[in-house]
Scaffold this motif. Structure first.
Motif, mmCIF file in Angstrom:
data_model
loop_
_atom_site.group_PDB
_atom_site.id
_atom_site.type_symbol
_atom_site.label_atom_id
_atom_site.label_comp_id
_atom_site.label_asym_id
_atom_site.label_seq_id
_atom_site.Cartn_x
_atom_site.Cartn_y
_atom_site.Cartn_z
ATOM 1 N N ARG A 37 0.859 -1.191 0.000
ATOM 2 C CA ARG A 37 0.000 0.000 0.000
ATOM 3 C C ARG A 37 0.893 1.239 0.000
ATOM 4 N NH1 ARG A 37 -2.533 3.349 3.998
ATOM 5 N NH2 ARG A 37 -1.426 2.236 5.640
ATOM 6 N N TRP A 38 0.522 2.239 -0.806
ATOM 7 C CA TRP A 38 1.297 3.476 -0.878
ATOM 8 C C TRP A 38 0.427 4.601 -1.422
ATOM 9 C CZ3 TRP A 38 0.905 0.014 -4.683
ATOM 10 C CH2 TRP A 38 0.835 0.457 -6.005
ATOM 11 N N GLN A 39 0.951 5.832 -1.342
ATOM 12 C CA GLN A 39 0.274 6.998 -1.921
ATOM 13 C C GLN A 39 1.152 7.598 -3.009
ATOM 14 O OE1 GLN A 39 -0.703 9.786 1.210
ATOM 15 N NE2 GLN A 39 -2.357 8.497 2.005
ATOM 16 N N GLU A 40 0.482 8.071 -4.055
ATOM 17 C CA GLU A 40 1.199 8.675 -5.182
ATOM 18 C C GLU A 40 0.255 9.640 -5.882
ATOM 19 O OE1 GLU A 40 4.028 7.018 -8.817
ATOM 20 O OE2 GLU A 40 2.474 5.717 -7.998
ATOM 21 N N ASP A 41 0.705 10.875 -6.094
ATOM 22 C CA ASP A 41 -0.077 11.904 -6.814
ATOM 23 C C ASP A 41 -1.487 12.068 -6.249
ATOM 24 O OD1 ASP A 41 2.108 12.322 -8.478
ATOM 25 O OD2 ASP A 41 1.407 10.890 -9.976
ATOM 26 N N GLY A 42 -1.600 12.138 -4.915
ATOM 27 C CA GLY A 42 -2.894 12.384 -4.292
ATOM 28 C C GLY A 42 -3.827 11.183 -4.259
ATOM 29 N N ARG A 43 -3.339 10.019 -4.660
ATOM 30 C CA ARG A 43 -4.156 8.786 -4.636
ATOM 31 C C ARG A 43 -3.489 7.769 -3.720
ATOM 32 N NH1 ARG A 43 -8.940 9.454 -6.705
ATOM 33 N NH2 ARG A 43 -9.124 7.284 -7.274
ATOM 34 N N GLU A 44 -4.312 6.899 -3.136
ATOM 35 C CA GLU A 44 -3.783 5.797 -2.333
ATOM 36 C C GLU A 44 -4.076 4.494 -3.058
ATOM 37 O OE1 GLU A 44 -4.671 3.896 1.982
ATOM 38 O OE2 GLU A 44 -3.860 5.936 1.971
ATOM 39 N N TYR A 45 -3.061 3.646 -3.155
ATOM 40 C CA TYR A 45 -3.173 2.381 -3.868
ATOM 41 C C TYR A 45 -2.920 1.209 -2.919
ATOM 42 C CZ TYR A 45 -2.578 5.406 -7.934
ATOM 43 O OH TYR A 45 -2.724 6.390 -8.876
ATOM 44 N N THR A 46 -3.666 0.145 -3.100
ATOM 45 C CA THR A 46 -3.438 -1.101 -2.369
ATOM 46 C C THR A 46 -3.478 -2.247 -3.370
ATOM 47 O OG1 THR A 46 -4.544 -0.218 -0.410
ATOM 48 C CG2 THR A 46 -4.214 -2.599 -0.494
ATOM 49 N N VAL A 47 -2.398 -3.018 -3.404
ATOM 50 C CA VAL A 47 -2.346 -4.213 -4.235
ATOM 51 C C VAL A 47 -2.305 -5.390 -3.270
ATOM 52 C CG1 VAL A 47 -1.018 -5.491 -5.947
ATOM 53 C CG2 VAL A 47 -1.158 -3.005 -6.089
ATOM 54 N N LEU A 48 -3.290 -6.261 -3.375
ATOM 55 C CA LEU A 48 -3.489 -7.338 -2.422
ATOM 56 C C LEU A 48 -3.753 -8.629 -3.174
ATOM 57 C CD1 LEU A 48 -4.376 -8.017 0.676
ATOM 58 C CD2 LEU A 48 -6.664 -7.601 -0.156
ATOM 59 N N GLY A 49 -3.126 -9.694 -2.745
ATOM 60 C CA GLY A 49 -3.408 -10.964 -3.422
ATOM 61 C C GLY A 49 -2.632 -12.116 -2.839
ATOM 62 N N LYS A 50 -3.093 -13.312 -3.120
ATOM 63 C CA LYS A 50 -2.401 -14.524 -2.661
ATOM 64 C C LYS A 50 -1.301 -14.829 -3.668
ATOM 65 C CE LYS A 50 -3.204 -18.784 -0.359
ATOM 66 N NZ LYS A 50 -4.023 -19.366 0.646
#
Length: 201
Positions: A37-50
């Motif tokens: 999970r991180w923030q970039e250019d005013g957006r927050e992203y979460t990449v989640l998976g098995k």
């Protein structure tokens, strides 16, 4: 998953720390699903998976601008499937201004106590930092609320074995607290304070 960034990025106390470009990345290893999970250019992203972190990183590279850096220890652990008896590679350089003496016998007893279900807070580096910084202010003991709030502590570096916690409270004697998992380098290992940096007056 992506959403509008809501304020300053703060990672979970138990998360490992990485980076994506110039942004801090929260890295969570879990048998059910790994996540970044991180923030970039005013957006927050979460990449989640098995998926393995190598696979997650490949996916993240498809839509991020910066270079991705994950804790080397995490990637090594995936490769070696956590070989028993291997001494950990410490990636964070811990050079505190003030070294805190460590009684290994006491640490072993504390680990046994936590294994038996007591004092689970010793598994949380933020809580351990809070207790330590509060006791610097009140060495005779703490009655009532801790003088340093849990919310005023940020983990600024964490590779799973070593941590640096920053204390964001002007009354605190310590500005940074350095911790290490001395006995067991996994999620069941307790955190021990090994030093701190004094706040400049």
């Amino acid at each position: 998953k992506q959403s509008r960034a809501a304020g300053v990025f703060k990672s979970a106390a138990t998360a490992l720390m990485g980076s994506i470009g110039n942004s801090t990345a929260e890295v969570m290893a879990d048998p059910a699903a790994n996540s970044i999970r991180w923030q970039e250019d005013g957006r927050e992203y979460t990449v989640l998976g098995k998926l393995s972190f190598e696979e997650l990183t490949s996916f993240v590279k498809e839509f991020t601008k910066g270079e991705i850096t994950l804790p080397a220890r995490l990637l090594e652990r995936e490769e070696e499937n956590q070989t028993e008896g291997k001494s950990p590679d410490v990636n964070i350089e811990l050079v505190p201004q003030v070294a805190v003496p460590v009684d290994l016998e006491a640490v072993e007893n504390e680990q046994k106590s936590v294994d038996a279900g007591h004092s689970p807070w010793k598994l949380d580096p933020v809580y351990v930092s809070q207790v330590f910084a509060s006791l610097l202010l009140s060495p005779e003991g703490i009655v009532g609320d801790y003088p340093i709030a849990y919310e005023d502590i940020n983990i600024i570096q964490n590779d799973g074995v070593t941590v640096i916690a920053q204390i964001n409270d002007d009354v605190s004697i310590a500005v940074k607290v350095y911790l290490r998992r001395l006995l067991r380098q996994d999620e069941s290992g307790i955190w021990t304070v090994i030093g701190y940096d004094k706040r400049k007056n």
